[in-house]
Scaffold this active site. Sequence first.
Site, PDB file in Angstrom:
ATOM      1  N   LYS A  49       0.795  -1.281  -0.063  1.00  0.00           N
ATOM      2  CA  LYS A  49       0.030  -0.102  -0.048  1.00  0.00           C
ATOM      3  C   LYS A  49       0.727   1.325   0.031  1.00  0.00           C
ATOM      4  CE  LYS A  49      -4.311  -1.952   0.640  1.00  0.00           C
ATOM      5  NZ  LYS A  49      -5.430  -2.002   1.084  1.00  0.00           N
ATOM      6  N   LYS A 103      -4.321 -11.369  -6.590  1.00  0.00           N
ATOM      7  CA  LYS A 103      -5.617 -11.562  -6.095  1.00  0.00           C
ATOM      8  C   LYS A 103      -6.349 -10.656  -6.674  1.00  0.00           C
ATOM      9  CE  LYS A 103      -6.302  -8.577  -2.183  1.00  0.00           C
ATOM     10  NZ  LYS A 103      -7.126  -8.236  -1.100  1.00  0.00           N
ATOM     11  N   LYS A 111     -10.405  -5.040  -4.964  1.00  0.00           N
ATOM     12  CA  LYS A 111     -11.480  -3.807  -5.180  1.00  0.00           C
ATOM     13  C   LYS A 111     -10.703  -2.715  -5.746  1.00  0.00           C
ATOM     14  CE  LYS A 111     -13.420  -3.903  -0.455  1.00  0.00           C
ATOM     15  NZ  LYS A 111     -12.785  -3.527   0.788  1.00  0.00           N
TER      16      LYS A 111
END
Length: 331
Positions: free
Chosen positions: A114, A196, A199
Amino acid sequence: MKRKKIVFSGAQPTGSLTLGNYIGALQNWKALENEHHCLYCIVDLHSLTVRQDPKEFHGISLSFLTQYLASGLDPEKNIIFFQSHVPQHAELTWILGCGTYVGELNRMTQFKDKSEKNKDNVNSGLFTYPVLMAADILLYKTDLVPVGEDQKQHLELTRDIAARFNNLYGETFSVPEMYIPKIGARIMSLQEPSKKMSKSDVNANATIFLMDSEDTIMKKMKRAVTDSENMIAYRDEQPGIKNLITIYSSLTGLSIEEVVSNYEGKGYGAFKIDTAEVIIEFLRPFKKNYKDYMNNPDFIENVYKKGAQKAYGLAENTMTLVRERMGLVQK
Ligand code: ATP
Ligand code: LTN
């Protein structure tokens, strides 16, 4: 009589829930609601580690709660609430943070990913994010945490934090177990099946959102990346097809073997269309429920207010013990 186990889980209200969130997490949440005491939280404070537009964030938070309900979670059986409504989450974060080493947080891969993605905003909340997650879990003496595989490292840290606290100050927290589905703990991106499904993927075709229209689902599935083996088999060498089989199996309840044998000798095109139809069928009641709940904001408000009230009581019990254990003067 054996006491019912306590279950806690949550999702961050950012973007929109994905099929990965559903299969990896929400499907299990629902499955646990009868035999356990379950708390399902919208972890809105976690979302603040990335800058949010306040107006949009408010709407997304309510939409998430509505999606929890639309996916079938029963508000009578589960405690459903917003993290920010129970201030003990933030209080316990501080206390646990004082017992968590910078070295431990530095090892978290989600932090590394992140901060790589948000180079202009590597804030201290992003760094201490796992401590807030530990507080969420430990506050309710949680036994089981149903999450997708990506949360394994955070769960291990939570266990370490709990055990260390118990060692120093006496038995206070349960050391929680992770609960991941045997199949579907890691639904992959439709475009890069080594990653993966997320979102926040920049490639819109990579992710199926629960709120996607039927047309969009069909288009995304038709574009799903496969391979040139031309054989429907469940194996690591064919990650795209393996992922579609996983999705098909998770949503229909058919075993992997059944899905594979039903499609023996059939082409990828037909399999993709059938998988799209499975998803569309599965999402039909979800979408209807969502619309019905959206037309009933008073009901929604009642759910989260009642949820917060119950969670507050449980959280305060734990905090009273924690404060006492640490020698803080009681209020
Ligand atoms: P992002 O990908 O933007 O970081 P996210 O989709 O992981 O967000 P969260 O709110 O962080 O969203 O996750 C909610 C739950 O869904 C967690 O338990 C997580 O493990 C699970 N989950 C998320 N993505 C997947 C996936 N692709 N497969 C299985 N489970 C998943
Ligand atoms: N970090 C999780 C969301 C989350 C969570 C939790 C999951 C925050 N607190 C407590 C389970 C239990 C995520 O990114 N998926």
